[in-house]
Design an enzyme around this catalytic site. Structure first.
Site, PDB file in Angstrom:
ATOM      1  N   ASP A  34       0.829  -1.210   0.000  1.00 13.12           N
ATOM      2  CA  ASP A  34       0.000   0.000   0.000  1.00 13.12           C
ATOM      3  C   ASP A  34       0.865   1.262   0.000  1.00 13.12           C
ATOM      4  O   ASP A  34       0.357   2.378  -0.082  1.00 13.12           O
ATOM      5  CB  ASP A  34      -1.022  -0.007   1.145  1.00 13.12           C
ATOM      6  CG  ASP A  34      -0.391  -0.070   2.525  1.00 13.12           C
ATOM      7  OD1 ASP A  34       0.846  -0.048   2.619  1.00 13.12           O
ATOM      8  OD2 ASP A  34      -1.153  -0.150   3.519  1.00 13.12           O
ATOM      9  N   SER A  35       2.201   1.083   0.024  1.00 14.56           N
ATOM     10  CA  SER A  35       3.098   2.228  -0.162  1.00 14.56           C
ATOM     11  C   SER A  35       2.883   2.839  -1.547  1.00 14.56           C
ATOM     12  O   SER A  35       3.332   3.940  -1.819  1.00 14.56           O
ATOM     13  CB  SER A  35       4.564   1.811   0.006  1.00 14.56           C
ATOM     14  OG  SER A  35       4.898   0.812  -0.933  1.00 14.56           O
ATOM     15  N   ASP A  73      -1.281  -5.942  -0.752  1.00 17.87           N
ATOM     16  CA  ASP A  73      -1.670  -5.416   0.561  1.00 17.87           C
ATOM     17  C   ASP A  73      -3.175  -5.217   0.638  1.00 17.87           C
ATOM     18  O   ASP A  73      -3.761  -4.622  -0.277  1.00 17.87           O
ATOM     19  CB  ASP A  73      -1.024  -4.032   0.768  1.00 17.87           C
ATOM     20  CG  ASP A  73       0.088  -4.064   1.784  1.00 17.87           C
ATOM     21  OD1 ASP A  73       0.090  -4.947   2.649  1.00 17.87           O
ATOM     22  OD2 ASP A  73       0.968  -3.181   1.698  1.00 17.87           O
ATOM     23  N   LYS A 103      -1.353  -9.413   2.099  1.00 14.98           N
ATOM     24  CA  LYS A 103      -0.610  -8.992   3.293  1.00 14.98           C
ATOM     25  C   LYS A 103      -1.537  -8.111   4.112  1.00 14.98           C
ATOM     26  O   LYS A 103      -2.330  -7.356   3.557  1.00 14.98           O
ATOM     27  CB  LYS A 103       0.653  -8.223   2.883  1.00 14.98           C
ATOM     28  CG  LYS A 103       1.430  -7.652   4.082  1.00 14.98           C
ATOM     29  CD  LYS A 103       2.851  -7.286   3.716  1.00 14.98           C
ATOM     30  CE  LYS A 103       3.053  -5.898   3.167  1.00 14.98           C
ATOM     31  NZ  LYS A 103       2.643  -4.794   4.042  1.00 14.98           N
ATOM     32  N   GLU A 105      -1.579  -5.695   7.881  1.00  6.69           N
ATOM     33  CA  GLU A 105      -0.806  -5.163   8.996  1.00  6.69           C
ATOM     34  C   GLU A 105      -1.496  -5.463  10.317  1.00  6.69           C
ATOM     35  O   GLU A 105      -2.717  -5.576  10.367  1.00  6.69           O
ATOM     36  CB  GLU A 105      -0.599  -3.659   8.801  1.00  6.69           C
ATOM     37  CG  GLU A 105       0.526  -3.415   7.814  1.00  6.69           C
ATOM     38  CD  GLU A 105       0.582  -2.004   7.266  1.00  6.69           C
ATOM     39  OE1 GLU A 105       0.018  -1.110   7.904  1.00  6.69           O
ATOM     40  OE2 GLU A 105       1.200  -1.836   6.202  1.00  6.69           O
ATOM     41  N   GLU A 166       9.439  -5.115  10.564  1.00  9.42           N
ATOM     42  CA  GLU A 166       9.883  -3.790  10.098  1.00  9.42           C
ATOM     43  C   GLU A 166      10.500  -2.993  11.236  1.00  9.42           C
ATOM     44  O   GLU A 166       9.893  -2.871  12.316  1.00  9.42           O
ATOM     45  CB  GLU A 166       8.677  -3.039   9.507  1.00  9.42           C
ATOM     46  CG  GLU A 166       9.039  -1.664   8.970  1.00  9.42           C
ATOM     47  CD  GLU A 166       7.929  -1.035   8.135  1.00  9.42           C
ATOM     48  OE1 GLU A 166       7.014  -1.758   7.680  1.00  9.42           O
ATOM     49  OE2 GLU A 166       7.980   0.184   7.936  1.00  9.42           O
TER      50      GLU A 166
HETATM   51  O1  KIV Z   1       3.537  -1.102   1.491  1.00  7.22           O
HETATM   52  C1  KIV Z   1       4.698  -1.529   1.382  1.00  7.22           C
HETATM   53  O2  KIV Z   1       5.415  -1.270   0.418  1.00  7.22           O
HETATM   54  C2  KIV Z   1       5.195  -2.389   2.458  1.00  7.22           C
HETATM   55  C3  KIV Z   1       6.665  -2.665   2.513  1.00  7.22           C
HETATM   56  C4  KIV Z   1       7.345  -1.490   3.130  1.00  7.22           C
HETATM   57  C5  KIV Z   1       6.952  -3.930   3.208  1.00  7.22           C
HETATM   58  O3  KIV Z   1       4.439  -2.803   3.280  1.00  7.22           O
END
Ligand code: KIV
Length: 269
Positions: A34-35, A73, A103, A105, A166
């Site tokens: 989600d970055s 994500d 993924k 969090e 992280e």
């Molecule tokens: O969103 C993302 O790119 C991430 C990485 C920093 C692991 O979660």
């Protein structure tokens, strides 16, 4: 790979070309993180990214990565409310986003959600991030390090296939890795993790000098510098009449052109 003690490589991608280059370079897991909110969509933080945004980008990544395992994500708001909400979002990520795993969090509190999604057959990568967000280091004292370990053991028990650690001091991440059956993927957690992940645009140097980069990022390239040099040359050459050259045009038999010229003159008389 984990059984063979081979390090697992993971890299983010947010569209077809970035997925294609990661895949072609032999990356094991391509992560549509989600970055992408900040690196591809220009949002201030990840909270703005929607499930629809993720689905569009995941589909594009899936077309670009043929060999890597693709993880997407689940964005904020698409999984925290209930295990049912998480499963429904995860199913959309697989069916519409064409990812092979999701993924999410969170730590211990995510166990029922991880269990629900993995029991439906969708692999889950758990991401142990600092609850405060940002890049604050976690696990710097015994209590906090025990919390990271407890979270990792719980998500493992719930069925996660791996956990992202992280910003954790390397000795803590190494010890935690040795206590788990599943692999750990480190980002700012040292070399003792089972694998590593970085954000592609950060490690490629895709942003102008002076942009904040967390301490753990190693810049392997200067894509910004190279792209800027190329775009400035293009601009100069267009302004100066150097580009396009004869070699960039399509040929037409002289006789045909002469006929065309005469036809134009007759029409325009
Ligand atoms: O969103 C993302 O790119 C991430 C990485 C920093 C692991 O979660």
């Amino acid at each position: 790979m984990h059984t063979r003690q081979e390090k697992i490589t993971m890299l983010t991608a947010h569209d077809f070309p970035s997925a294609h280059i990661a895949d072609t370079s032999g990356i094991d897991i391509v992560l549509v993180g989600d970055s992408l909110a900040m690196v591809a969509l220009g949002y201030a933080d990840t909270s703005e990214v929607t499930l629809e945004d993720m689905l569009l980008h995941c589909r594009s990544v899936a077309r670009g990565a043929q060999s890597a395992f693709i993880v997407g994500d689940l964005p904020m708001g698409s999984y925290e409310i209930s295990p049912e909400q998480a499963l429904s979002s995860a199913i959309r990520m697989v069916k519409e986003g064409r990812v092979q795993g999701v993924k999410m969090e969170g730590g211990e509190e995510m166990a029922p959600i991880i269990e629900k999604v993995t029991k439906a057959g969708i692999p889950v990568l758990a991401h142990r991030q600092n609850a405060l967000g940002g890049f604050r280091v976690q696990g710097k004292n015994t209590a906090s390090a025990l919390r990271v370990l407890a979270d990792a053991l719980t998500v493992q028990q719930a069925g996660a296939f791996a956990v992202v650690l992280e910003a954790v001091p390397p000795p803590v991440a190494t010890l935690i890795t040795s206590k788990l059956r599943i692999p750990t993927i480190g980002i700012g957690a040292g070399a003792g993790c089972s694998g590593q992940v970085l954000v592609q645009v950060d490690m490629l140097g895709n942003f102008p000098p002076g942009r904040f980069l967390p301490k753990f990022v190693k810049k392997y390239g200067d894509v910004w510098g190279e792209a800027k040099r190329a775009i400035e040359s293009y601009r100069e050459e267009v302004k100066g009449g150097v580009y396009p050259g004869v070699e960039h045009g399509y040929a037409m038999p002289e006789k045909e052109f002469e006929e065309f010229r005469r036809a134009v003159e007759d029409t325009m008389k």
